[in-house]
Design a protein around this motif. Structure first.
Motif, PDB file in Angstrom:
ATOM      1  N   GLN A 291       0.824  -1.205   0.000  1.00 63.18           N
ATOM      2  CA  GLN A 291       0.000   0.000   0.000  1.00 63.18           C
ATOM      3  C   GLN A 291       0.859   1.257   0.000  1.00 63.18           C
ATOM      4  N   VAL A 292       0.420   2.237  -0.746  1.00 65.92           N
ATOM      5  CA  VAL A 292       1.044   3.552  -0.718  1.00 65.92           C
ATOM      6  C   VAL A 292      -0.053   4.584  -0.964  1.00 65.92           C
ATOM      7  N   GLU A 293       0.118   5.752  -0.400  1.00 63.18           N
ATOM      8  CA  GLU A 293      -0.885   6.804  -0.576  1.00 63.18           C
ATOM      9  C   GLU A 293      -0.317   7.938  -1.405  1.00 63.18           C
ATOM     10  N   VAL A 294      -1.070   8.349  -2.419  1.00 62.22           N
ATOM     11  CA  VAL A 294      -0.649   9.431  -3.303  1.00 62.22           C
ATOM     12  C   VAL A 294      -1.798  10.428  -3.435  1.00 62.22           C
ATOM     13  N   ASP A 295      -1.565  11.647  -2.989  1.00 63.71           N
ATOM     14  CA  ASP A 295      -2.581  12.709  -3.094  1.00 63.71           C
ATOM     15  C   ASP A 295      -3.929  12.267  -2.513  1.00 63.71           C
ATOM     16  N   GLY A 296      -3.877  11.587  -1.367  1.00 63.47           N
ATOM     17  CA  GLY A 296      -5.094  11.169  -0.700  1.00 63.47           C
ATOM     18  C   GLY A 296      -5.748   9.934  -1.286  1.00 63.47           C
ATOM     19  N   ILE A 297      -5.111   9.327  -2.272  1.00 63.24           N
ATOM     20  CA  ILE A 297      -5.646   8.110  -2.908  1.00 63.24           C
ATOM     21  C   ILE A 297      -4.782   6.927  -2.479  1.00 63.24           C
ATOM     22  N   LYS A 298      -5.418   5.893  -1.941  1.00 64.56           N
ATOM     23  CA  LYS A 298      -4.691   4.691  -1.538  1.00 64.56           C
ATOM     24  C   LYS A 298      -4.496   3.810  -2.768  1.00 64.56           C
ATOM     25  N   VAL A 299      -3.242   3.440  -3.035  1.00 59.51           N
ATOM     26  CA  VAL A 299      -2.922   2.552  -4.161  1.00 59.51           C
ATOM     27  C   VAL A 299      -2.403   1.244  -3.581  1.00 59.51           C
ATOM     28  N   ILE A 300      -3.027   0.142  -3.980  1.00 62.21           N
ATOM     29  CA  ILE A 300      -2.686  -1.178  -3.443  1.00 62.21           C
ATOM     30  C   ILE A 300      -2.245  -2.080  -4.585  1.00 62.21           C
ATOM     31  N   PHE A 301      -1.053  -2.662  -4.451  1.00 63.37           N
ATOM     32  CA  PHE A 301      -0.521  -3.605  -5.431  1.00 63.37           C
ATOM     33  C   PHE A 301      -0.613  -5.014  -4.854  1.00 63.37           C
ATOM     34  N   ASP A 436       6.468   3.346   5.708  1.00 65.12           N
ATOM     35  CA  ASP A 436       6.147   4.536   6.508  1.00 65.12           C
ATOM     36  C   ASP A 436       4.758   4.310   7.101  1.00 65.12           C
ATOM     37  N   VAL A 437       4.702   3.940   8.388  1.00 65.59           N
ATOM     38  CA  VAL A 437       3.416   3.566   8.982  1.00 65.59           C
ATOM     39  C   VAL A 437       2.448   4.738   9.057  1.00 65.59           C
ATOM     40  N   THR A 438       2.956   5.942   9.057  1.00 61.60           N
ATOM     41  CA  THR A 438       2.035   7.085   9.099  1.00 61.60           C
ATOM     42  C   THR A 438       1.289   7.212   7.793  1.00 61.60           C
ATOM     43  N   ARG A 439       1.878   6.728   6.710  1.00 58.18           N
ATOM     44  CA  ARG A 439       1.189   6.775   5.418  1.00 58.18           C
ATOM     45  C   ARG A 439       0.377   5.511   5.180  1.00 58.18           C
TER      46      ARG A 439
END
Length: 442
Positions: A291-301, A436-439
């Motif tokens: 998981q990673v967050e970009v501009d408030g959008i969660k992206v999951i691979f 980065d657990v905060t993200r």
């Protein structure tokens, strides 16, 4: 001097892709003939072999992490790769170099004489060569089965410990169309008397019968050990361990800790598990529910590519209690059970962005993917020529609070990751990295 003496890794891989008439041809005769000629099967250290429908790679990575934290030199062989072939062969969590792989390829090419090898057979022998000639004095090697078990190239090595991560439907054309038949093929990695480590989803009758015949001590999840997710603790016998927060599949972590315990009982003097368990703290794996967050959008691979993996991904998404829309970016191989992959996800996904896997012979066409979705009663479909274009489309329609889920194949995740800006793409440490657990917090 052969022209192949000057091949770089890219040329070698292209040569191997077309050097055997079939991409998959199960059987041990060819690899055994060549490997015995070069005495490549004589490992002076324990070997762990990992088979299963899902969860093999993450189990290998988790076990390698623990053993290296304990101070061991560890070699790992996994497949397939996501971005670079070198990911498949790692020593102490570092991908081996192009030069090391090319040297091994030259040796195997000379060794095979006129014996034709599949891509996987050839590269498996190269991995064995690298492990035997490593500058590091390896203490242990962990091998991931490519397909099935009984007739897979990896199975020429006799393991000291065998792990089966799960039994589910995949590759039925090679393994059989019942869970019992598939389990029998995977039990082919067993050897007489060695410990066998099973997940709850690997307790299939034919596998258990094989272990009984061979006199294998069975260590089974849910009976001898278990992970209590709600309490973040792991039990082995009468011992209980508190786990740090992690982002790996729980079954993979649980199996890795059980394997660590068994190896400590039978082969090594290892530090207590409580001294190495923090190696999992905040750890995530590239492409595995990443998981990673970009501009408030969660992206999951997620590389999940069969029915069981799709059910698992769906359950993980439900646990996140997502508030916005879920947009799927989906592509799969044409020989997969496409409807079974889609069905668990269809109630959760608002929009499907689909596209073909470029340069992949077995890729399902965009038209085939669209037809499968239509058969499932799905109407909100954005069809594109490539999976990269499908991801771009998903980014365009997603808003803050929404989630984009990329899944369906290793190739799907690979082709999107290649174009994804600023994402952690490193495959050192067997694809594990501290997030980065905060993200990442849900």
């Amino acid at each position: 001097m052969s022209t192949k003496d000057h091949f770089d890794l890219e040329k070698w891989l292209a040569y191997l892709e077309q050097s055997h008439p079939l991409s998959i041809e199960l059987g041990l005769d060819r690899i055994r003939e060549v490997g015995e000629r070069g005495r490549l099967f004589q490992f002076p250290f324990p070997v762990v072999t990992v088979a299963g429908t899902n969860g093999k790679g993450s189990t290998v990575s988790a076990l390698s992490k623990l053993l290296r934290e304990a101070g061991l030199n560890v070699g790992t062989y996994t497949s397939p790769h996501l971005l670079r072939f070198n990911e498949r062969i790692q020593i102490n969590g570092e991908c081996v170099s192009d030069a090391e792989i090319c040297q091994a390829f030259r040796y195997i090419e000379a060794l095979r004489i006129n014996t034709s090898l599949t891509f996987f057979e050839f590269t498996t022998l190269a991995a064995f060569y690298i492990f035997r000639h490593s500058a590091h004095a390896l203490d242990i090697v962990i091998l991931e089965v490519g397909l099935g078990g009984r007739l897979d190239a990896v199975n020429v090595i006799d393991p000291s410990l065998a792990i089966v991560t799960s039994i589910g439907y995949d590759h039925q054309e090679y393994l059989g169309d019942t869970l019992e038949a598939i389990a029998f093929e995977k039990s082919g990695i067993f050897r007489p008397k060695i410990p066998i480590l099973l997940s709850k989803k690997a307790k299939i009758s034919t596998l258990l019968e094989r272990a009984l015949i061979l006199g294998n001590p069975l260590v089974v999840e849910g009976e001898h050990f278990d992970y209590e997710q709600s309490k973040s603790r792991w039990r082995y016998g009468n011992k209980v361990f508190k786990l740090p927060r992690f982002y790996l599949p729980p079954t993979s972590v649980s199996l890795a800790m059980a394997a660590y315990t068994l190896l400590g009982e039978n082969h090594f003097s290892l530090p207590p598990l409580c001294e190495v368990i923090d190696a999992f703290a905040n750890v995530m794996m590239v492409g595995r529910y990443q998981q990673v967050e970009v501009d408030g959008i969660k992206v999951i691979f997620d590389v999940g590519h069969n029915e069981d993996a799709s059910h698992w991904l769906t359950n993980q998404l439900r646990s996140l209690n997502l508030q916005g829309k879920i947009i799927a970016v989906w592509a799969s191989l044409s020989d997969k059970a496409l409807s079974a992959i889609v069905a668990p996800m269809k109630q959760m996904v608002s929009t499907w962005c689909i596209g073909e896997l470029v340069g992949v012979k077995r890729a399902a066409s965009t038209q085939m993917l669209q037809a499968v979705l239509r058969e499932q009663g799905i109407e909100d479909i954005l069809a594109h020529a490539s999976i990269e274009a499908a991801f771009t489309s998903a980014q365009r329609i997603a808003k803050a609070g929404d989630s984009i889920v990329i899944f369906g194949s290793f190739y799907t995740v690979s082709q999107v990751l290649e174009k994804f800006p600023g994402q952690n793409k490193t495959f050192q440490d067997n694809g594990l990295f501290c997030c980065d657990v905060t993200r990442q917090a849900s």
